[in-house]
Motif scaffolding. Structure first.
Motif, PDB file in Angstrom:
ATOM      1  N   VAL A  67       3.692  31.513 -30.476  1.00 39.92           N
ATOM      2  CA  VAL A  67       4.247  32.616 -31.040  1.00 39.92           C
ATOM      3  C   VAL A  67       3.133  33.804 -30.633  1.00 39.92           C
ATOM      4  O   VAL A  67       1.895  33.674 -30.911  1.00 39.92           O
ATOM      5  N   ILE A 106       7.648  39.530 -33.384  1.00 41.41           N
ATOM      6  CA  ILE A 106       7.107  38.112 -33.021  1.00 41.41           C
ATOM      7  C   ILE A 106       7.978  38.140 -31.868  1.00 41.41           C
ATOM      8  O   ILE A 106       9.060  38.555 -31.203  1.00 41.41           O
ATOM      9  N   ARG A 107       7.392  37.179 -30.817  1.00 40.26           N
ATOM     10  CA  ARG A 107       8.086  36.693 -29.483  1.00 40.26           C
ATOM     11  C   ARG A 107       7.456  35.377 -28.974  1.00 40.26           C
ATOM     12  O   ARG A 107       6.166  34.929 -29.643  1.00 40.26           O
ATOM     13  N   GLU A 108       8.158  34.741 -28.314  1.00 39.48           N
ATOM     14  CA  GLU A 108       7.523  33.375 -27.856  1.00 39.48           C
ATOM     15  C   GLU A 108       6.149  33.565 -26.970  1.00 39.48           C
ATOM     16  O   GLU A 108       6.284  34.531 -26.321  1.00 39.48           O
ATOM     17  N   ASN A 168       9.837  31.258 -39.551  1.00 40.69           N
ATOM     18  CA  ASN A 168       9.525  30.137 -38.639  1.00 40.69           C
ATOM     19  C   ASN A 168       8.550  29.281 -38.806  1.00 40.69           C
ATOM     20  O   ASN A 168       7.867  28.820 -38.113  1.00 40.69           O
TER      21      ASN A 168
END
Length: 148
Positions: free
Chosen positions: A114, A142-144, A63
């Motif tokens: 992130v 990962i995560r928002e 990303n």
């Protein structure tokens, strides 16, 4: 009599050595491979003092972000840097202590949108994914980003 004690002492010492070898020590196998040109940390990115520059490894690109890990000179500290591929200035980093399981470092940054976690070898994806993390590497999730 003394000969018997000596043999017993040698036997016990060998047992202790065998048990300690089987127990394993915490670490990140991803840092054990030979470095390549891709592993070079961008010049504007800094880990805390005491990390070994030669230990930096690029673990994943996802990303528009690159995820680098490094180990401290004390061999107990690990660091994670999340770097934007867009250019200088877009990065965040943090360091933590090696453990045998779970999250070692959790960094988040609003500008990068992130949060990233560096996990110990053997940490199960189910454990991390149940908490909203997505696996991008054996040791990186990962995560928002959510401010909190």
């Amino acid at each position: 009599m003394n000969h018997r004690r000596t043999r017993l002492a040698v036997f016990l010492a060998a047992g202790v050595l065998l048990l300690s070898a089987c127990g394993g020590s915490p670490g990140l196998a991803a840092l054990d491979r030979a470095a390549t040109a891709q592993d070079e940390l961008p010049a504007d990115v800094e880990f805390s003092p005491g990390f070994e520059a030669a230990s930096v490894r690029l673990l994943a690109t996802e990303n528009g972000l690159k995820f680098y890990a490094a180990q401290g000179a004390d061999r107990r500290t690990v660091c994670l840097a999340v770097v934007s591929v867009e250019g200088p200035g877009g990065w965040t980093a943090g360091c933590g202590t090696l453990a045998t399981a779970g999250t070692l470092v959790d960094v988040g940054s609003g500008p990068l949108e992130v949060s990233a976690a560096l996990t110990a070898d053997g940490t199960t994806a189910e454990l991390m994914e149940s908490d909203g993390w997505t696996k991008v590497h054996e040791n990186v999730y990962i995560r928002e980003f959510t401010a909190g």
